[in-house]
Design an enzyme around this catalytic site. Sequence first.
Site, short mmCIF file in Angstrom:
data_model
loop_
_atom_site.label_atom_id
_atom_site.label_comp_id
_atom_site.label_asym_id
_atom_site.label_seq_id
_atom_site.Cartn_x
_atom_site.Cartn_y
_atom_site.Cartn_z
N ASN A 220 0.84 -1.20 0.00
CA ASN A 220 0.00 0.00 0.00
C ASN A 220 0.88 1.24 0.00
O ASN A 220 2.11 1.15 -0.01
CB ASN A 220 -0.96 -0.03 1.19
CG ASN A 220 -0.21 -0.09 2.51
OD1 ASN A 220 0.52 0.82 2.85
ND2 ASN A 220 -0.37 -1.20 3.24
N PRO A 317 -2.85 -11.76 10.51
CA PRO A 317 -3.17 -11.55 11.93
C PRO A 317 -3.28 -10.06 12.23
O PRO A 317 -2.58 -9.25 11.61
CB PRO A 317 -1.95 -12.15 12.66
CG PRO A 317 -0.85 -12.18 11.65
CD PRO A 317 -1.50 -12.31 10.30
N ILE A 319 -2.22 -7.36 14.41
CA ILE A 319 -1.12 -7.20 15.39
C ILE A 319 -1.60 -6.39 16.59
O ILE A 319 -1.39 -6.77 17.75
CB ILE A 319 0.09 -6.52 14.71
CG1 ILE A 319 0.54 -7.35 13.51
CG2 ILE A 319 1.24 -6.34 15.71
CD1 ILE A 319 1.48 -6.62 12.56
N PHE A 337 -3.85 3.45 15.09
CA PHE A 337 -4.09 4.48 14.07
C PHE A 337 -5.22 3.99 13.18
O PHE A 337 -5.35 2.77 12.97
CB PHE A 337 -2.82 4.72 13.23
CG PHE A 337 -2.01 5.89 13.73
CD1 PHE A 337 -1.37 5.81 14.95
CD2 PHE A 337 -1.90 7.06 12.99
CE1 PHE A 337 -0.63 6.88 15.44
CE2 PHE A 337 -1.17 8.14 13.46
CZ PHE A 337 -0.54 8.05 14.68
N LYS A 351 -13.06 1.31 15.63
CA LYS A 351 -11.79 0.57 15.82
C LYS A 351 -11.37 0.54 17.29
O LYS A 351 -10.82 -0.45 17.77
CB LYS A 351 -10.69 1.18 14.96
CG LYS A 351 -10.77 0.65 13.54
CD LYS A 351 -9.78 1.23 12.58
CE LYS A 351 -10.27 0.82 11.18
NZ LYS A 351 -9.59 1.46 10.10
N LYS A 355 -10.94 -3.16 18.63
CA LYS A 355 -9.58 -3.62 18.96
C LYS A 355 -9.31 -3.56 20.46
O LYS A 355 -8.28 -4.04 20.93
CB LYS A 355 -8.54 -2.81 18.19
CG LYS A 355 -8.81 -2.81 16.69
CD LYS A 355 -7.58 -2.78 15.85
CE LYS A 355 -7.99 -2.79 14.38
NZ LYS A 355 -6.93 -3.19 13.47
N1 CTP Z 1 -3.39 -3.14 12.41
C1 CTP Z 1 -2.59 -4.16 12.85
N2 CTP Z 1 -2.60 -5.37 12.20
C2 CTP Z 1 -3.41 -5.56 11.14
C3 CTP Z 1 -4.25 -4.52 10.67
C4 CTP Z 1 -4.20 -3.31 11.35
O1 CTP Z 1 -1.83 -3.97 13.81
N3 CTP Z 1 -3.41 -6.74 10.54
C5 CTP Z 1 -3.39 -1.87 13.15
C6 CTP Z 1 -2.87 -0.69 12.37
O2 CTP Z 1 -1.46 -0.54 12.58
C7 CTP Z 1 -3.65 0.46 12.96
C8 CTP Z 1 -4.98 -0.16 13.32
O3 CTP Z 1 -4.73 -1.55 13.44
O4 CTP Z 1 -3.09 0.92 14.17
C9 CTP Z 1 -6.06 0.07 12.30
O5 CTP Z 1 -5.60 -0.26 11.02
P1 CTP Z 1 -6.50 0.01 9.75
O6 CTP Z 1 -5.78 -0.53 8.55
O7 CTP Z 1 -6.93 1.44 9.74
O8 CTP Z 1 -7.79 -0.83 10.07
P2 CTP Z 1 -8.16 -2.33 9.90
O9 CTP Z 1 -8.10 -2.97 11.25
O10 CTP Z 1 -7.34 -2.95 8.85
O11 CTP Z 1 -9.67 -2.21 9.46
P3 CTP Z 1 -10.29 -1.76 8.04
O12 CTP Z 1 -9.45 -2.39 7.00
O13 CTP Z 1 -11.66 -2.27 8.09
O14 CTP Z 1 -10.24 -0.25 8.01
#
Ligand code: CTP
Length: 410
Positions: A220, A317, A319, A337, A351, A355
Amino acid sequence: MSPPPAPPADLQGRHIVLGLSGGIACYKAAELARELVKAGATVQVVMTDAAQQFITPVTMQALTNRPVFTSQWDARPANAMAHIELSREADAIVVAPASADFIAQLVQGRAAELLPLLCLARPIERCPLLVAPAMNREMWAHPATQRNVAQLRADGARVLGPGSGDQACGEVGDGRMLEAEEIRDELIAFFQPKLLAGRRVLITAGPTFEAIDPVRGITNLSSGKMGFALARACAEAGATVTLVAGPVHLATPRGVQRVNVTSARQMHDAVVPAAKAHDVFIATAAVADWRPASMNEHKIKKDGKKQAPTFELTENPDILATVARLPVAERPWCVGFAAESQDLARHAREKLERKGVPLVVGNLGPATFGRDDNQLLLVDARGERELPAADKLTLARALVAEIAERMKSR
Ligand code: CTP
């Protein structure tokens, strides 16, 4: 789109006495003077006789827009006491380069020239002394120098570096003066409030890369800049910082321990076992949500029938959610974030709850990815708070203050 805000002039309003003693690294002091001026400081240069063998006062005057002081008998101060007047106005004295002999003079309290004299005469509680050694590696390693440097620290001076690498004499090792930008950043950090002193902070940053075959993958547009700015801001605030970085080409902030990873699973495996040794976890990484269920061993070739390949994806997963669900005794205070393209507040709050973290920081991904500025929305049990548009380092420092304030009650 409005132009990005200017980066902070981090030394605005600071008056720095920049001392040069004798060494070939004097050429880097010219660059340092420029960097300090660019960061907003006023810079008063003081040079020893030996320093003037390497670079002229004219160069330093031109770069700082101030006449250089080289002698304690300089008649310009009304009271003829340059050694007193210069340090009374200063927010800090930085000696760069500091030769082995100059350090020995400081340690012994000698005052045969203006520069060691003004260091000795400075109000020690109010005017910090930062010293950037520069010398041949054998001189640096010599027990006399090591003894002197230990004493210099014990006397309250801050020793910056030295660095390691190629030396002007052709040898390789410890003793190089830090680069001008490194000394500038050390000085900027020195002036930041130590809001996270003694805290250990773990940060994820950047994108992840999920391989499809040996030459392609899913990733990304995250640049990692916000996470790296946070790592720097946390280190400036006195924290011990571990930065787990996805594939980005950004310089590691000084003093930060960096772990490079590529995929989400590697990031997960680097973060989860490390989490319990940290007090705060800040997840800025844009972790890929899915990865190809299997990686092709070889590059996928066109089959000649115009048939595009299809991929099965499997979920990575989470994290942040994993760390946030660790047993209380092992769980750092978690900050998530939320990178969104719309409806920031609603998604960020969703979120926060999904989370199970105490603070989520929302930003609009497409508006900030790759840029040097951002705008943040803090969402927690208290409500919402906006951190208005600014460069990422300014925002990172503001966020550090918000985190430190919430950590107080822990
Ligand atoms: N994050 C993480 N591990 C993942 C996905 C997300 O640790 N596999 C963490 C990101 O670092 C961030 C937060 O979760 O702090 C939210 O990430 P974001 O990409 O905005 O959201 P998603 O959980 O992926 O949800 P969505 O795709 O529905 O927006």
